[in-house]
Write an enzyme that holds these catalytic residues in place. Structure first.
Site, PDB file in Angstrom:
ATOM      1  N   ASP A 111      45.317 -64.713 -26.247  1.00  0.00           N
ATOM      2  CA  ASP A 111      44.438 -65.788 -26.697  1.00  0.00           C
ATOM      3  C   ASP A 111      44.772 -66.107 -28.153  1.00  0.00           C
ATOM      4  O   ASP A 111      45.945 -66.289 -28.474  1.00  0.00           O
ATOM      5  CB  ASP A 111      42.971 -65.399 -26.477  1.00  0.00           C
ATOM      6  CG  ASP A 111      41.984 -66.492 -26.859  1.00  0.00           C
ATOM      7  OD1 ASP A 111      41.829 -67.445 -26.078  1.00  0.00           O
ATOM      8  OD2 ASP A 111      41.359 -66.390 -27.933  1.00  0.00           O
ATOM      9  N   HIS A 309      42.185 -66.679 -17.556  1.00  0.00           N
ATOM     10  CA  HIS A 309      42.570 -66.554 -18.957  1.00  0.00           C
ATOM     11  C   HIS A 309      42.698 -65.118 -19.445  1.00  0.00           C
ATOM     12  O   HIS A 309      43.505 -64.828 -20.329  1.00  0.00           O
ATOM     13  CB  HIS A 309      41.526 -67.283 -19.811  1.00  0.00           C
ATOM     14  CG  HIS A 309      41.820 -67.263 -21.273  1.00  0.00           C
ATOM     15  ND1 HIS A 309      42.902 -67.909 -21.825  1.00  0.00           N
ATOM     16  CD2 HIS A 309      41.170 -66.662 -22.313  1.00  0.00           C
ATOM     17  CE1 HIS A 309      42.905 -67.722 -23.141  1.00  0.00           C
ATOM     18  NE2 HIS A 309      41.877 -66.972 -23.464  1.00  0.00           N
TER      19      HIS A 309
END
Length: 340
Positions: A111, A309
């Site tokens: 991320d 994610h």
């Protein structure tokens, strides 16, 4: 298809400590001995997001270290928004390596940790000899000011990064019930709980509304137990969210600071792992296609089917295998120290 993996046994033989860096102190968790592998988390997480990787990378013969990024957990939390610019994170990572008595390291990020890792490798190739990027592909700095580009996304609705820009605004949404907000955010971006239609509108704040208006209220993802959630919640209830959100508030400063590296490739051996259902992967498909130019040292690139994610938590076993294979590959393992 690989199934998400929970941590079935507690983390054993890990050492918590804080080290001095030029900008303050960084809390880290380490396990094992050997070449240093530094792991950098993203938003809104902590060192704990690497709980599945620490013992496996250590067992493979490496010194596995996961940090709390500045603004998170037990690391320093400067008050000034400008203290969270990319150059400060790069300096923190270099400081950690030196505080651990090492000269070089491999860096891996997820991320926001992915662009932090990428820029750390770009700016300090003398220290970071290989770079692994999870979820967010490397995209070199370009000629467009980020906030101007982001303002064009969403029409009458507001893109979440733009929503995060004003200090205190997102905090007012999140901090009254951190547990509910984190649970909704994690679920909304996880492959097994995200809305079937995809994640595009999940990132758009309705006019006059809040980001959490897009949350679905689903149960926790299969990879996240109530105990795991407790770890994240306890840290953010203690620290608040401003330190974490301040990373978003420096995108224009980063753009200005990194002007000399406009378009620059990263030449060290690299790795990319993304999720098939992750908006970071789909929105930045052009960046993945550009890897032959932007990451000329790329060893391998992987898109995990059905994954969202949170790749290293959703698919711990698969990511661990890919990371260890990459770390032990000749191009990474043979990287010389600048002192040799």
């Amino acid at each position: 298809m690989s199934q998400p993996t929970r941590l079935s046994t507690p983390l054993l033989d890990v050492k918590h400590r804080s080290v001095d860096v030029p900008g303050g102190r960084i809390h880290l968790v380490e396990q094992g001995a050997g070449p240093l592998v530094l792991m950098v988390h993203g938003f809104p997480e902590s060192w704990y997001s690497w709980r599945h990787q620490l013992p496996v990378i250590a067992a493979a013969g490496f010194r596995a270290v996961a940090i709390d990024v500045r603004g998170y957990g037990r690391s320093s939390k400067p008050l000034d928004v400008e203290a969270y610019r990319m150059l400060a994170h790069v300096a923190d990572n270099v400081g950690v390596v030196h505080a651990l008595g090492e000269e070089t390291a491999t860096i891996v990020g997820h991320d926001w940790g992915s662009p932090i890792a990428a820029n750390t490798a770009l700016l300090r190739p003398d220290v970071f000899t290989a770079v692994g990027l999870l979820s967010v592909p490397y995209a070199p700095r370009n000629g467009v000011r980020p906030t101007q580009a982001l303002a064009k996304i969403g029409g009458t609705e507001e893109f979440y990064v733009s929503y995060f820009q004003e200090p205190g605004r997102a905090e007012a949404e999140i901090e009254p019930d951190i547990r509910a907000w984190l649970a909704g955010f994690y679920a909304g971006l996880s492959g097994d709980t995200m809305q079937p239609a995809g994640t595009g509108r999940f990132f758009l704040v309705p006019e006059g509304g809040r980001l959490s208006d897009r949350f679905t209220g689903e149960a926790l993802p299969s990879w996240l137990s109530e105990t795991d959630l407790d770890v994240y919640v306890n840290e953010f209830e203690r620290t608040g969210l401003s330190g974490a959100l301040n990373r978003y508030r420096n995108v224009d400063r980063d753009w200005e600071d990194l002007a000399v590296w406009d378009g620059a490739p990263i030449s060290q051996p690299s790795l990319f792992i993304g999720g098939e259902l992750d908006a970071s992967t789909t929105w930045m498909a052009d960046a993945v296609q550009a890897f032959p130019t932007t990451l000329p040292g790329l060893v391998s690139s992987h898109i995990l089917e059905g994954c969202g994610h949170w790749v290293q938590q959703e698919r711990a076993d698969e990511v661990n295998r890919l990371l260890v294979d990459w770390l032990q590959s000749p191009s990474v393992a043979a990287r010389p120290s600048p002192l040799q």
